[in-house]
Motif scaffolding. Sequence first.
Motif, PDB file in Angstrom:
ATOM      1  N   ASP A  41      -0.815   1.365   0.880  1.00  0.00           N
ATOM      2  CA  ASP A  41       0.030   0.895   1.981  1.00  0.00           C
ATOM      3  C   ASP A  41      -0.051   1.914   3.112  1.00  0.00           C
ATOM      4  O   ASP A  41       0.418   3.041   2.983  1.00  0.00           O
ATOM      5  N   ASN A  42      -0.650   1.511   4.232  1.00  0.00           N
ATOM      6  CA  ASN A  42      -0.799   2.407   5.379  1.00  0.00           C
ATOM      7  C   ASN A  42       0.055   1.931   6.554  1.00  0.00           C
ATOM      8  O   ASN A  42      -0.338   2.054   7.701  1.00  0.00           O
ATOM      9  N   ASN A  43       1.229   1.360   6.258  1.00  0.00           N
ATOM     10  CA  ASN A  43       2.112   0.880   7.315  1.00  0.00           C
ATOM     11  C   ASN A  43       3.041   1.971   7.833  1.00  0.00           C
ATOM     12  O   ASN A  43       3.629   1.818   8.888  1.00  0.00           O
ATOM     13  N   LEU A  44       3.177   3.066   7.085  1.00  0.00           N
ATOM     14  CA  LEU A  44       4.108   4.122   7.489  1.00  0.00           C
ATOM     15  C   LEU A  44       3.332   5.306   8.064  1.00  0.00           C
ATOM     16  O   LEU A  44       2.437   5.128   8.861  1.00  0.00           O
ATOM     17  N   ASP A  45       3.655   6.514   7.634  1.00  0.00           N
ATOM     18  CA  ASP A  45       2.993   7.688   8.217  1.00  0.00           C
ATOM     19  C   ASP A  45       1.939   8.269   7.261  1.00  0.00           C
ATOM     20  O   ASP A  45       1.810   7.837   6.124  1.00  0.00           O
ATOM     21  N   ILE A  46       1.234   9.283   7.763  1.00  0.00           N
ATOM     22  CA  ILE A  46       0.159   9.921   7.000  1.00  0.00           C
ATOM     23  C   ILE A  46       0.697  10.562   5.725  1.00  0.00           C
ATOM     24  O   ILE A  46       0.043  10.533   4.681  1.00  0.00           O
ATOM     25  N   GLU A  47       1.880  11.143   5.807  1.00  0.00           N
ATOM     26  CA  GLU A  47       2.478  11.792   4.635  1.00  0.00           C
ATOM     27  C   GLU A  47       2.644  10.795   3.494  1.00  0.00           C
ATOM     28  O   GLU A  47       2.371  11.095   2.334  1.00  0.00           O
ATOM     29  N   ASN A  48       3.067   9.591   3.851  1.00  0.00           N
ATOM     30  CA  ASN A  48       3.240   8.533   2.855  1.00  0.00           C
ATOM     31  C   ASN A  48       1.898   8.191   2.196  1.00  0.00           C
ATOM     32  O   ASN A  48       1.809   8.035   0.976  1.00  0.00           O
TER      33      ASN A  48
ATOM     34  N   TYR B 230      -4.186  -1.337   3.197  1.00  0.00           N
ATOM     35  CA  TYR B 230      -3.441  -2.469   3.781  1.00  0.00           C
ATOM     36  C   TYR B 230      -2.543  -2.024   4.930  1.00  0.00           C
ATOM     37  O   TYR B 230      -1.803  -1.039   4.812  1.00  0.00           O
ATOM     38  N   VAL B 231      -2.624  -2.760   6.021  1.00  0.00           N
ATOM     39  CA  VAL B 231      -1.746  -2.578   7.175  1.00  0.00           C
ATOM     40  C   VAL B 231      -1.381  -3.958   7.706  1.00  0.00           C
ATOM     41  O   VAL B 231      -2.237  -4.847   7.775  1.00  0.00           O
ATOM     42  N   LYS B 232      -0.134  -4.131   8.081  1.00  0.00           N
ATOM     43  CA  LYS B 232       0.292  -5.412   8.670  1.00  0.00           C
ATOM     44  C   LYS B 232      -0.537  -5.690   9.919  1.00  0.00           C
ATOM     45  O   LYS B 232      -0.850  -4.763  10.679  1.00  0.00           O
ATOM     46  N   PRO B 233      -0.865  -6.968  10.159  1.00  0.00           N
ATOM     47  CA  PRO B 233      -1.711  -7.311  11.317  1.00  0.00           C
ATOM     48  C   PRO B 233      -1.178  -6.784  12.652  1.00  0.00           C
ATOM     49  O   PRO B 233      -1.957  -6.299  13.484  1.00  0.00           O
ATOM     50  N   GLU B 234       0.133  -6.841  12.858  1.00  0.00           N
ATOM     51  CA  GLU B 234       0.673  -6.389  14.155  1.00  0.00           C
ATOM     52  C   GLU B 234       0.486  -4.878  14.346  1.00  0.00           C
ATOM     53  O   GLU B 234       0.255  -4.406  15.461  1.00  0.00           O
ATOM     54  N   ILE B 235       0.539  -4.113  13.243  1.00  0.00           N
ATOM     55  CA  ILE B 235       0.317  -2.664  13.335  1.00  0.00           C
ATOM     56  C   ILE B 235      -1.169  -2.392  13.570  1.00  0.00           C
ATOM     57  O   ILE B 235      -1.536  -1.529  14.378  1.00  0.00           O
ATOM     58  N   ARG B 236      -2.035  -3.139  12.887  1.00  0.00           N
ATOM     59  CA  ARG B 236      -3.478  -2.994  13.121  1.00  0.00           C
ATOM     60  C   ARG B 236      -3.801  -3.252  14.588  1.00  0.00           C
ATOM     61  O   ARG B 236      -4.571  -2.504  15.203  1.00  0.00           O
ATOM     62  N   ARG B 237      -3.220  -4.304  15.131  1.00  0.00           N
ATOM     63  CA  ARG B 237      -3.474  -4.640  16.539  1.00  0.00           C
ATOM     64  C   ARG B 237      -3.046  -3.506  17.465  1.00  0.00           C
ATOM     65  O   ARG B 237      -3.767  -3.143  18.389  1.00  0.00           O
ATOM     66  N   GLU B 238      -1.854  -2.968  17.207  1.00  0.00           N
ATOM     67  CA  GLU B 238      -1.341  -1.884  18.043  1.00  0.00           C
ATOM     68  C   GLU B 238      -2.267  -0.667  17.970  1.00  0.00           C
ATOM     69  O   GLU B 238      -2.580  -0.058  18.990  1.00  0.00           O
TER      70      GLU B 238
END
Length: 196
Positions: free
Chosen positions: A178-185, A135-143
């Motif tokens: 949740d893939n909204n943050l960084d790779i470490e997360n 899961y990623v927020k749509p605005e982050i996916r777009r970016e």
Amino acid sequence: MKVVGITGGVGSGKSEVLRILEEKFNCGIIRTDDVARDLCEPGEESYKLIVKAFGEEILDLEGYLDRPKLASIVFNDEGKLQVLNECTHPQVYDWVRKKVREWRTEGQYSMIAVEAALMEQLKEMGVCESLWYVYVKPEIRRERLRISRGYSEEKMDSIFASQLPEEVFLNGCDVVIDNNLDIENVENQLKQLCKS
């Protein structure tokens, strides 16, 4: 050996999740798009079925499937798209089932991950014990799509409109990564999931 299905929209980071699973958690990876592509090569089962269903005019000069021509035939024609799917999906599912059996027998992996864009495909294969949604927020996916693939807003609007709503994935999958943050997360989440 646990078999999980991994799904998520374009730009969600499925490839990154698969890379981490493969490199850090000794996970066998099956990408269904790659399997489908291989099975459409000359002489393979899907190839034969597609040529039988659509005729040799969908081949290029070298005898390969002319994908743009095939796409134009099935575009906006549900019946023809259904025929194409029947020429490809069952073969992909059979291939995946055989590969999972083979890897389970060999025992070289700690886990197997089967990746597909459509959650329903993962369910139909009948090999996944658990479905994971990236899961990623749509605005982050777009970016990410703008930066990594150079997609225009129009192209992204078209892609997003053609995909199932997030609620379908959120309700249909057992695990949400949740893939909204960084790779470490993401790695930390996968570490917990691979332990269980």
